[in-house]
Design a protein around this motif. Sequence first.
Motif, PDB file in Angstrom:
ATOM      1  N   GLY A  23       0.805  -1.173   0.069  1.00 52.00           N
ATOM      2  CA  GLY A  23       0.149  -0.096  -0.070  1.00 52.00           C
ATOM      3  C   GLY A  23       0.821   1.312   0.113  1.00 52.00           C
ATOM      4  O   GLY A  23       2.037   1.314   0.110  1.00 52.00           O
ATOM      5  N   PRO A  24       0.371   2.370  -0.168  1.00 50.96           N
ATOM      6  CA  PRO A  24       0.863   3.983   0.192  1.00 50.96           C
ATOM      7  C   PRO A  24       1.330   3.984   1.369  1.00 50.96           C
ATOM      8  O   PRO A  24       0.691   3.284   2.304  1.00 50.96           O
ATOM      9  CB  PRO A  24      -0.325   4.740  -0.695  1.00 50.96           C
ATOM     10  N   VAL A  25       2.412   4.808   1.660  1.00 43.89           N
ATOM     11  CA  VAL A  25       2.876   4.995   3.019  1.00 43.89           C
ATOM     12  C   VAL A  25       1.975   6.072   3.742  1.00 43.89           C
ATOM     13  O   VAL A  25       1.421   7.010   2.874  1.00 43.89           O
ATOM     14  CB  VAL A  25       4.216   5.676   2.781  1.00 43.89           C
ATOM     15  N   ARG A  65       0.339  -4.080   9.219  1.00 43.91           N
ATOM     16  CA  ARG A  65       0.455  -2.925   9.125  1.00 43.91           C
ATOM     17  C   ARG A  65       1.685  -2.549  10.080  1.00 43.91           C
ATOM     18  O   ARG A  65       1.762  -2.829  11.249  1.00 43.91           O
ATOM     19  CB  ARG A  65      -0.783  -2.122   9.813  1.00 43.91           C
ATOM     20  N   LEU A  66       2.690  -1.940   9.329  1.00 40.87           N
ATOM     21  CA  LEU A  66       3.991  -1.980   9.676  1.00 40.87           C
ATOM     22  C   LEU A  66       4.229  -0.467  10.208  1.00 40.87           C
ATOM     23  O   LEU A  66       3.850   0.584   9.675  1.00 40.87           O
ATOM     24  CB  LEU A  66       4.998  -2.148   8.841  1.00 40.87           C
ATOM     25  N   ARG A  67       4.925  -0.236  11.242  1.00 42.56           N
ATOM     26  CA  ARG A  67       5.497   1.117  11.808  1.00 42.56           C
ATOM     27  C   ARG A  67       6.698   1.545  10.962  1.00 42.56           C
ATOM     28  O   ARG A  67       7.608   0.599  10.651  1.00 42.56           O
ATOM     29  CB  ARG A  67       5.625   1.045  13.246  1.00 42.56           C
ATOM     30  N   LEU A  68       6.961   2.743  10.697  1.00 43.26           N
ATOM     31  CA  LEU A  68       8.100   3.169  10.289  1.00 43.26           C
ATOM     32  C   LEU A  68       8.800   4.361  10.951  1.00 43.26           C
ATOM     33  O   LEU A  68       8.146   4.819  11.864  1.00 43.26           O
ATOM     34  CB  LEU A  68       7.708   3.819   8.772  1.00 43.26           C
ATOM     35  N   ALA A  71       0.567   8.869   9.964  1.00 41.04           N
ATOM     36  CA  ALA A  71       0.582   7.798  10.981  1.00 41.04           C
ATOM     37  C   ALA A  71       2.021   7.045  11.063  1.00 41.04           C
ATOM     38  O   ALA A  71       2.385   6.489  11.894  1.00 41.04           O
ATOM     39  CB  ALA A  71      -0.416   6.633  11.011  1.00 41.04           C
ATOM     40  N   GLN A  72       2.847   7.230  10.080  1.00 48.87           N
ATOM     41  CA  GLN A  72       4.178   6.637   9.623  1.00 48.87           C
ATOM     42  C   GLN A  72       4.083   5.070   9.896  1.00 48.87           C
ATOM     43  O   GLN A  72       4.580   4.408  10.539  1.00 48.87           O
ATOM     44  CB  GLN A  72       5.156   7.121  10.823  1.00 48.87           C
ATOM     45  N   GLN A  73       3.042   5.003   9.018  1.00 49.02           N
ATOM     46  CA  GLN A  73       2.838   3.201   8.692  1.00 49.02           C
ATOM     47  C   GLN A  73       2.528   2.848   7.168  1.00 49.02           C
ATOM     48  O   GLN A  73       2.191   3.749   6.349  1.00 49.02           O
ATOM     49  CB  GLN A  73       1.459   2.911   9.518  1.00 49.02           C
ATOM     50  N   VAL A  74       2.788   1.633   6.793  1.00 50.36           N
ATOM     51  CA  VAL A  74       2.423   1.199   5.647  1.00 50.36           C
ATOM     52  C   VAL A  74       1.959  -0.231   5.789  1.00 50.36           C
ATOM     53  O   VAL A  74       2.090  -1.070   6.807  1.00 50.36           O
ATOM     54  CB  VAL A  74       3.864   1.282   4.770  1.00 50.36           C
ATOM     55  N   GLU A  75       0.823  -0.569   4.978  1.00 49.34           N
ATOM     56  CA  GLU A  75       0.236  -1.759   5.097  1.00 49.34           C
ATOM     57  C   GLU A  75       0.648  -2.875   3.688  1.00 49.34           C
ATOM     58  O   GLU A  75       0.789  -2.223   2.685  1.00 49.34           O
ATOM     59  CB  GLU A  75      -1.242  -1.779   4.971  1.00 49.34           C
ATOM     60  N   GLN A 115      11.307  -1.418   2.344  1.00 54.21           N
ATOM     61  CA  GLN A 115      12.553  -0.292   2.646  1.00 54.21           C
ATOM     62  C   GLN A 115      12.261   0.560   1.517  1.00 54.21           C
ATOM     63  O   GLN A 115      12.226   1.849   2.080  1.00 54.21           O
ATOM     64  CB  GLN A 115      13.595  -0.995   2.983  1.00 54.21           C
ATOM     65  N   GLU A 116      12.154   0.045   0.257  1.00 57.40           N
ATOM     66  CA  GLU A 116      12.307   1.224  -0.598  1.00 57.40           C
ATOM     67  C   GLU A 116      10.839   2.284  -0.682  1.00 57.40           C
ATOM     68  O   GLU A 116      11.187   3.307  -0.834  1.00 57.40           O
ATOM     69  CB  GLU A 116      12.147   0.339  -1.947  1.00 57.40           C
ATOM     70  N   ARG A 117       9.987   1.558  -0.345  1.00 55.89           N
ATOM     71  CA  ARG A 117       8.749   2.219  -0.383  1.00 55.89           C
ATOM     72  C   ARG A 117       8.591   3.318   0.771  1.00 55.89           C
ATOM     73  O   ARG A 117       8.338   4.544   0.558  1.00 55.89           O
ATOM     74  CB  ARG A 117       7.335   1.277  -0.323  1.00 55.89           C
ATOM     75  N   ALA A 118       9.311   2.978   1.907  1.00 54.83           N
ATOM     76  CA  ALA A 118       9.247   3.858   3.121  1.00 54.83           C
ATOM     77  C   ALA A 118      10.272   4.763   2.674  1.00 54.83           C
ATOM     78  O   ALA A 118      10.110   6.141   3.067  1.00 54.83           O
ATOM     79  CB  ALA A 118       9.836   3.000   4.350  1.00 54.83           C
ATOM     80  N   ARG A 119      11.347   4.629   2.022  1.00 52.79           N
ATOM     81  CA  ARG A 119      12.494   5.554   1.905  1.00 52.79           C
ATOM     82  C   ARG A 119      11.988   6.602   0.918  1.00 52.79           C
ATOM     83  O   ARG A 119      12.244   7.801   0.967  1.00 52.79           O
ATOM     84  CB  ARG A 119      13.669   4.832   1.479  1.00 52.79           C
ATOM     85  N   GLU A 120      11.107   6.407  -0.146  1.00 58.72           N
ATOM     86  CA  GLU A 120      10.434   7.221  -0.999  1.00 58.72           C
ATOM     87  C   GLU A 120       9.849   8.378  -0.371  1.00 58.72           C
ATOM     88  O   GLU A 120       9.474   9.390  -0.903  1.00 58.72           O
ATOM     89  CB  GLU A 120       9.604   6.362  -2.174  1.00 58.72           C
TER      90      GLU A 120
END
Length: 458
Positions: free
Chosen positions: A102-104, A214-217, A108-112, A123-128
């Motif tokens: 999913g989109p970041v 659902r992951l925290r970033l 909330a600083q999360q991604v599903e 990692q790549e999606r979060a870094r973008e």
Amino acid sequence: MSQIELDQGLADELAEAIGAEHVLVDPDLRAGFEHDLTGRFDGQALLVARPATSDEVSRVVRLCGKRGVPIAVQGGNTGMVGGAIPRPGEVVLSLVRLDDLGPVDTLAQQVECGAGVTLERVQERAREAGLDFPVDFAARGSATIGGLIATNAGGSLAARYGMTRAWVAGLEAVLADGSIMRRLRGLLKDNAGYDLTGLLVGSEGTLGIVTRARLRLTPLLPARAVGLFAFASIEDAFALLDALRARAPSFQAADYLHREGMELVCTHRGFPQPFRELHDTYVVVECAGQDDPTDELGEAAALAEDAILDSAIATDADGRRALWAYRESHNESLSSRGVPHKMDVTVPLASVPSFERDVRSEVVAALPDAEVFLYGHLGDGNVHVNVLGPPPDDRTVDDLVLRIVAHYGGSISAEHGVGVAKARWLSLTRDDAEIAMMRAIKRALDPQSLLNPGRILV
Ligand code: 2HG
Ligand code: ZN
């Protein structure tokens, strides 16, 4: 006729549920799912089912349950304790097709994402988005989020960020009766009842099959410096660890290796020796911050200068990667030499030097031809004991090493899990009351013992 009778009825029902092309019965198609990357574990699956959605996973579980066919749950198949490799009569349920990301959610600083998304893609999606997912290890390109969660994976950044558990804000899982448990709202404060997410993290697929998360970033720290330091002993390396903790808030990883590992990796990968002389112990240190952390790393190194025999620091991406490669190439270099016995263990940090001495002397006394390689994550007291020589099925060395771990008050599994590899030794470092509790939970959630039987608990 195959060694294991294929239940054609099950194959047909699964084909109807998830599509015939995603039910692999042909031995050639199954092969990649039947052995692991350590080379120590292999098995023959009844078939491999590759569902694409949580509902399809649920259907596979119900159909297997109806016939009492046990399931080996598999993600990226990068595990090292045989947990995802089929035992006789098991269906492999591969989650790699659950790969939507999913989109970041920057607020909330999360991604599903689905369970089959690789660590690297997250990692790549979060870094973008200017954020990061701070669990990291060498198999990032193949290891999947479902597997990270099922094993509560650790890795090199655990000293700063903790293990996977700390970064799971919620998950969805298919239970043994096919029902779907969903907690994906990502509420950080949620004390309404038992922590079911926490229960499933690290349960190695024995209590439920993680299908989404659902992951925290965390904010991305773009400026990085990596140092390689040489010492006369691991005790000496503690001086640098102390200094980093005291003086470098940007400190995030201190992985170590020894002389024999350095020689092995340089030979296998064709790397140059990093320093003019070979040394007993090397530590790869990483610091990361909003601003260049090189000065902080340098100040910490200056405090430990009496212990440091040689050093190299890199701030550019290629240089950093080259220094990390001395450590991250251990696994593949060992595999090129044979099938290692891998024992991922923790002991209290202060005991690491004497633990390592005992392991070396006792293994060589018992098995004079064995070669011992010790490396790991210094900040956590996490030692990866690898032994080449004994045949893959011989348990002598595993037994010996895990008993030394117990003697030092450690854990038989630090970050890889128990799987089938260590199930028989669980009672060395978990007591009777704990194991009784684990059995009660397993019975309650999976009374037929359908999900990953024989893993963790024998
Ligand atoms: C690592 O830290 C991995 O490199 C693998 O956890 C450990 O090869 C091993 O035993
Ligand atoms: Zn590790």
